[in-house]
Design a protein around this motif. Sequence first.
Motif, PDB file in Angstrom:
ATOM      1  N   GLN A   1       1.668   6.600   6.743  1.00  0.00           N
ATOM      2  CA  GLN A   1       1.555   7.962   7.269  1.00  0.00           C
ATOM      3  C   GLN A   1       0.187   8.204   7.893  1.00  0.00           C
ATOM      4  OE1 GLN A   1       2.445  10.397   3.880  1.00  0.00           O
ATOM      5  NE2 GLN A   1       4.647   9.987   3.946  1.00  0.00           N
ATOM      6  N   GLU A   2      -0.844   7.701   7.246  1.00  0.00           N
ATOM      7  CA  GLU A   2      -2.203   7.872   7.782  1.00  0.00           C
ATOM      8  C   GLU A   2      -2.381   7.110   9.091  1.00  0.00           C
ATOM      9  OE1 GLU A   2      -4.669   9.889   6.812  1.00  0.00           O
ATOM     10  OE2 GLU A   2      -3.153  10.695   5.451  1.00  0.00           O
ATOM     11  N   GLN A   3      -1.780   5.932   9.189  1.00  0.00           N
ATOM     12  CA  GLN A   3      -1.841   5.178  10.445  1.00  0.00           C
ATOM     13  C   GLN A   3      -1.168   5.944  11.574  1.00  0.00           C
ATOM     14  OE1 GLN A   3      -1.374   0.821  10.802  1.00  0.00           O
ATOM     15  NE2 GLN A   3      -0.771   0.858   8.642  1.00  0.00           N
TER      16      GLN A   3
ATOM     17  N   LYS B   1      -0.697   9.137  11.803  1.00  0.00           N
ATOM     18  CA  LYS B   1      -1.478  10.334  12.115  1.00  0.00           C
ATOM     19  C   LYS B   1      -2.559  10.032  13.137  1.00  0.00           C
ATOM     20  CE  LYS B   1      -3.855  14.160   9.816  1.00  0.00           C
ATOM     21  NZ  LYS B   1      -4.289  14.695   8.491  1.00  0.00           N
ATOM     22  N   VAL B   2      -3.138   8.847  13.046  1.00  0.00           N
ATOM     23  CA  VAL B   2      -4.184   8.429  13.985  1.00  0.00           C
ATOM     24  C   VAL B   2      -3.585   7.982  15.318  1.00  0.00           C
ATOM     25  CG1 VAL B   2      -6.011   6.738  14.415  1.00  0.00           C
ATOM     26  CG2 VAL B   2      -5.785   7.782  12.151  1.00  0.00           C
TER      27      VAL B   2
ATOM     28  N   LYS C   1       0.794  -1.228   0.000  1.00  0.00           N
ATOM     29  CA  LYS C   1       0.000   0.000   0.000  1.00  0.00           C
ATOM     30  C   LYS C   1       0.826   1.278   0.000  1.00  0.00           C
ATOM     31  CE  LYS C   1      -3.807  -2.294   2.446  1.00  0.00           C
ATOM     32  NZ  LYS C   1      -4.697  -2.253   3.634  1.00  0.00           N
TER      33      LYS C   1
ATOM     34  N   PRO D   1      -0.590  11.691  16.630  1.00  0.00           N
ATOM     35  CA  PRO D   1      -0.576  12.956  15.881  1.00  0.00           C
ATOM     36  C   PRO D   1       0.566  13.887  16.286  1.00  0.00           C
ATOM     37  CG  PRO D   1      -2.422  12.859  17.433  1.00  0.00           C
ATOM     38  CD  PRO D   1      -1.847  11.486  17.354  1.00  0.00           C
TER      39      PRO D   1
ATOM     40  N   LEU E   1       2.146   6.285   2.027  1.00  0.00           N
ATOM     41  CA  LEU E   1       0.997   7.112   2.404  1.00  0.00           C
ATOM     42  C   LEU E   1       0.075   6.387   3.373  1.00  0.00           C
ATOM     43  CD1 LEU E   1       0.032   8.838  -0.983  1.00  0.00           C
ATOM     44  CD2 LEU E   1       1.122   9.861   1.018  1.00  0.00           C
ATOM     45  N   HIS E   2      -0.086   5.090   3.178  1.00  0.00           N
ATOM     46  CA  HIS E   2      -0.915   4.288   4.081  1.00  0.00           C
ATOM     47  C   HIS E   2      -0.338   4.297   5.496  1.00  0.00           C
ATOM     48  CE1 HIS E   2      -3.401   0.983   5.553  1.00  0.00           C
ATOM     49  NE2 HIS E   2      -2.297   0.360   5.936  1.00  0.00           N
TER      50      HIS E   2
ATOM     51  N   TYR F   1       3.596  12.623  14.488  1.00  0.00           N
ATOM     52  CA  TYR F   1       3.306  12.814  13.066  1.00  0.00           C
ATOM     53  C   TYR F   1       3.667  14.225  12.622  1.00  0.00           C
ATOM     54  CZ  TYR F   1       0.460  13.381   8.818  1.00  0.00           C
ATOM     55  OH  TYR F   1       0.031  13.648   7.541  1.00  0.00           O
TER      56      TYR F   1
END
Length: 301
Positions: free
Chosen positions: A139-141, A143-144, A133, A147, A136-137, A150
């Motif tokens: 990075q989103e994890q 961020k959650v 993936k 943060p 970016l995948h 991040y």
Amino acid sequence: MNNNLIVVIGPTAIGKTNLSIKLAKHFNCEIVSADSRQFFKEMDIGTAPPSKEELDQATHHFIQHKSIHDVYNVGDFEKDALKKLDTLFANHKYAVLVGGSGLYVDAVTRGLDYFPEIDVNIREKLQLEYQNKGILHLQEQLKVLDPEYYATVDLQNTHRVMRAIEVSMSSGKPYSSFITSSKKTRPFNVIKIGITADREIIYNRINQRVDIMVEKGLTEEAESLYTHRKLNALNTVGYKEIFNYLDNEWELDFAISEIKKNTRRFAKRQLTWFRKDETIQWFDYLENIDNVIDHITQNTL
């Protein structure tokens, strides 16, 4: 304790090398690099290491001393740098530590934090997710999950992003919660000098540096390293974008514009990291060197 470590920090392309050389000359001492991208000898253009002329002006350590094939992390650097400083302080009252890698600077000046054991299954799962993936995948994890971290980590550094996620998932706590404000005792006095400028100036200097890299042969250098592109050392700004060009995914002009954009983002994260440190004395990048020297002298032990 009468040894003094002068730490020169700031965003990329701001002029840290130039200032560190001037300080090394004035205080008759040597320079220890804490720029983790400049450790690798094969990455001669894309990491903008000191030029031969700059290296001739002052003795530098930890510049292109490793291969991209070597396993070398911040813990290794902490041990090596402290050992080198012991040697330098045997003959000099001062030493200069310079670099934009906040974690590596902190490792020398403050010591590393200790993190929980990692669940091997989580690490393997993240590796597969990255392969399937992409970054970016991940990075989103992050961020959650965390943060706070991040907002400061180099999001293009896959190793650091994955490290933060695996620690967060293994422990059930944010990675940043393990980064403490506690400081290990060091056998030297630390004087931190930060260099900065208005954002537009920083961004212009970054854009100019990237153009110079391209003129010097960044594309050709990346092409020579293409077969090794999966190595962690090459998973960094300047090379990743050119690899996309070599994969025929991007046009060259677009790849270069992405290098500039990602480097500007990196500079922003560098400043976010450093500005949390209230012990740093900030100077404009055009500050008279005498004022910087006066500040250091006043804080010398």
